[in-house]
Design an enzyme around this catalytic site. Structure first.
Site, PDB file in Angstrom:
ATOM      1  CE  LYS A 122       8.575  -4.312  -5.986  1.00 19.61           C
ATOM      2  NZ  LYS A 122       7.651  -3.914  -4.916  1.00 19.61           N
TER       3      LYS A 122
ATOM      4  NE  ARG B 147      -3.478   9.486  -2.138  1.00 18.74           N
ATOM      5  CZ  ARG B 147      -3.203   8.642  -3.127  1.00 18.74           C
ATOM      6  NH1 ARG B 147      -2.627   7.486  -2.875  1.00 18.74           N
ATOM      7  NH2 ARG B 147      -3.525   8.929  -4.363  1.00 18.74           N
TER       8      ARG B 147
ATOM      9  CD  GLU C 154      -3.991   5.825   0.668  1.00 19.50           C
ATOM     10  OE1 GLU C 154      -2.793   5.684   0.351  1.00 19.50           O
ATOM     11  OE2 GLU C 154      -4.916   5.919  -0.172  1.00 19.50           O
TER      12      GLU C 154
END
Length: 636
Positions: free
Chosen positions: A289, A405, A377
């Protein structure tokens, strides 16, 4: 390796020759590494001008080039997960010259958007949807007789969500011809990386091996014992070289990898082979990243996104430093640390939103009571419910848009059992440049219909702190929803005092018009009220409403105005309307809030103005209604 973001547009002669993927596919393979260098430098420059998601895009430059080089996009379907990493994709798909409009009003969206480009096959913003969407495309294409190829790219963080594994399981069951690329940048899982794994990965992805594997299955199908032995041998070899493959093989995918996601030659060769392989394929790549930009490689979390780089300007006199006000997320984080110090039962839970939710200090000070459950979630909420069953006091830090969610868990696992769970709901309301995918515009509506729950909305930083304490002390589910960014600059009291449940506060006494403001709308309502000579109430509670105060206002005013940074339909204003109807109170009412539309990305200020939720918009709407009703106001 770059160490600074370019302030001038870099020279990109090769990139300028490939405005769309069909031009890219005309390049010889040996030109691709230079293209990657130019693309990375251009990405650094344009993101520095606009701000936005940063590290993830730098990490997939080579992968993006390889995918568009191998696949016949846009006819072949390329599905990105979340979309943080899609800036290189946008640059290569005809939007290079529009990149300086990124996240601005009427400019490019922060995420893939089907209305923006035919190359954006699926609109995203939330995580873990790519495999499900790609599977639907693969099966849909098969039903229509199309031969198009389908590829989903998902990160190691996003694949932690249950939805991703549900899709993997179904893809294997369906026997879908599709490729899933697991982009492992070390943010969640990691695999054994080295020469041996690279060597075997390229063998297992070779056309000759795939042909041998599929042909062997057909030949040995009449000899089950021999077929099982061959399968176990293959699985053992893969497990010996890299253990992550065992999981995906057991589901039913052909696993290949891990390979270096920055090796363009290996990527092109491997993806080319897997593109035409029958059945579900999974390619595991490892990337860095922030690749190519030293600060981002060293701090991938800090450089997940950046603000735009201000141009260098020579000044004769020094600039007076601006005192930074705390963000609401910081107010939450400070409160959580103080609450944990005061109560050993206090536990912090977040679905992969540690930094965004202001929990870094809490995680450092109370590591045994900090739980990042990854992008899950639903699990976060039921995990909190289980803790509450054992007498702990869980606090769930979650964005409004992500709480959607976990709605079933909120209803069934927490509220139905009246469990003692506190919610710090961040990014409530409009969120500016991130646009409609991240807007917290619906939480009042989907929460207030649930029995047992208390819902609060602070108008400033101190009220936020006291509401969080009030929610924590409440015996049952309680939520405090607060916006992105900073507040009004109110002084924050260190002492924590529980607010009287369901009681609002009169902030300004006026006549004729009473504005019932919720949360962030208190400040602009007070400003608007100056020209209207209107009363303004900080309602504080969406549930329970201060019904006694509403009765008093209705008896002493001619018009009630509700103002909220939330969808008008089903929101706090609707709750007021329902009470008035139930109580048989007849009075003119004006409900102001977010209209029945998705509000496109712009600055937060512009979005509020678009919705008529700034002071001028509120005043104009109220004055218009007063004129219609022949009610005089201070504006007359």
């Amino acid at each position: 390796m770059l160490t600074e973001i370019p302030r001038q547009r870099p020279d990109t002669p090769l990139l300028d020759q490939v405005p769309t993927p069909d031009k890219l596919r005309q390049l010889p393979p040996q030109a691709l590494p230079e293209l990657a260098c130019e693309l990375r430098e251009y990405l650094l420059w344009c993101t520095g001008q606009t701000g936005g998601h940063f590290g993830a895009g730098l990490g997939v430059v080579e992968l993006t080039i390889a995918l568009h080089y191998v696949y016949n996009t846009p006819d072949d379907r390329l599905v990105w997960d979340v979309g943080h990493q899609a800036y290189p994709h946008k640059i290569l798909t005809g939007r290079k010259e529009q990149m300086l409009t990124m996240r601005q009003k009427e400019g490019l969206a922060a995420f893939p958007n089907r209305d923006e480009s035919v190359y954006d096959t699926f609109g995203v913003g939330h995580s873990s949807t790519s495999i499900s969407a790609a599977l639907g495309m693969a099966i849909g294409s098969r039903m229509s007789g199309s031969q198009r190829k389908v590829c989903a790219v998902i990160g190691d963080g996003a694949i932690t969500a249950g939805m991703a594994f549900e899709a993997l399981n179904d893809a294997a069951h369906q026997g879908a011809n599709m490729l899933v690329i697991l982009n492992d940048n070390g943010m969640s899982i990691s695999g054994n990386v080295g020469g041996l794994s690279n060597y075997f990965a390229r063998i297992w992805a070779s056309k000759s091996y795939i042909a041998l594997r599929e042909g062997g299955k057909r030949v040995l199908s009449a000899m089950p014992a021999t077929l099982n032995f061959a399968r176990r041998t293959e699985e053992s070899l893969k497990h010996l070289v890299n253990s992550p493959g065992a999981l995906f093989e057991s589901i039913g995918f052909n696993y290949v990898g891990p390979i270096d996601g920055h090796d363009l030659e290996a990527l092109v060769e491997t993806i080319s082979n897997l593109r035409d392989a029958p059945g579900p394929q999974l390619l595991h790549i490892y990337t860095t990243k922030g690749k190519g930009f030293a600060p981002a490689e060293a701090d991938p979390i800090g450089y997940h996104a950046i603000t735009k780089i201000a141009p260098a300007v020579e000044r004769e006199t020094p600039i007076t430093p601006v005192v930074k006000m705390p963000k609401y997320a910081d107010v939450f984080g400070d409160w959580l640390c103080d609450m944990a110090a005061a109560d050993p039962r206090c536990v912090g839970i977040t679905p992969a939103m540690c930094e965004g939710s202001g929990m870094v200090k809490f995680a450092q000070q109370f590591p045994g009571r900090y739980h990042d459950v990854a992008i899950a979630e639903q699990h976060a909420l039921t995990f909190a419910a289980g803790m509450a069953c054992e007498g702990q006091k869980p606090v769930v830090a979650i964005y409004s848009t992500f709480l959607q969610r976990g709605y079933d868990q909120l209803v069934h696992d927490i509220a139905l059992q009246n469990l003692d769970v506190t919610f710090g709901i961040d990014r409530a309301g409009l969120v500016g440049e991130d646009g409609p995918t991240h807007a917290g515009a619906y939480d009042y509506a989907f929460m207030r219909t649930i029995p047992n729950i208390v819902i609060m909305a602070p108008s400033d930083e101190n009220e936020c702190r006291q509401m969080l304490y009030t929610a924590f002390e409440f015996k049952g589910p309680a939520a405090v929803r607060y916006p992105r960014g900073t507040g009004t600059g109110a002084a924050i009291e260190k002492a924590m005092t529980a607010l009287p449940l369901g009681k609002g506060v009169l902030r300004r006494q006026g006549s004729k018009v009473a504005i019932l403001a919720f949360g962030t709308m208190v400040a602009p309502s007070i400003e608007a009220a100056e020209s209207l000579n209107a009363s303004v109430v900080d309602m504080r509670f969406v549930k329970p409403l201060d019904e006694a105060l509403i009765r008093e206002l209705a008896a002493s005013h001619d018009l009630l105005v509700t103002v909220e940074e939330h969808a008008v339909m089903g929101g706090a204003g609707s709750a007021v309307n329902e009470f008035l109807a139930r109580a048989g109170i007849v009075i003119a009412v004006l409900n102001l809030g977010i209209p029945d539309a998705f509000i496109e990305h712009a600055t937060h200020t512009d979005m509020l103005a678009t919705c008529g939720l700034d002071a001028n918009g509120i005043a104009a709407a109220v004055q218009s209604r007063c004129t219609l009703l022949s009610i005089s106001s201070g504006a007359d």
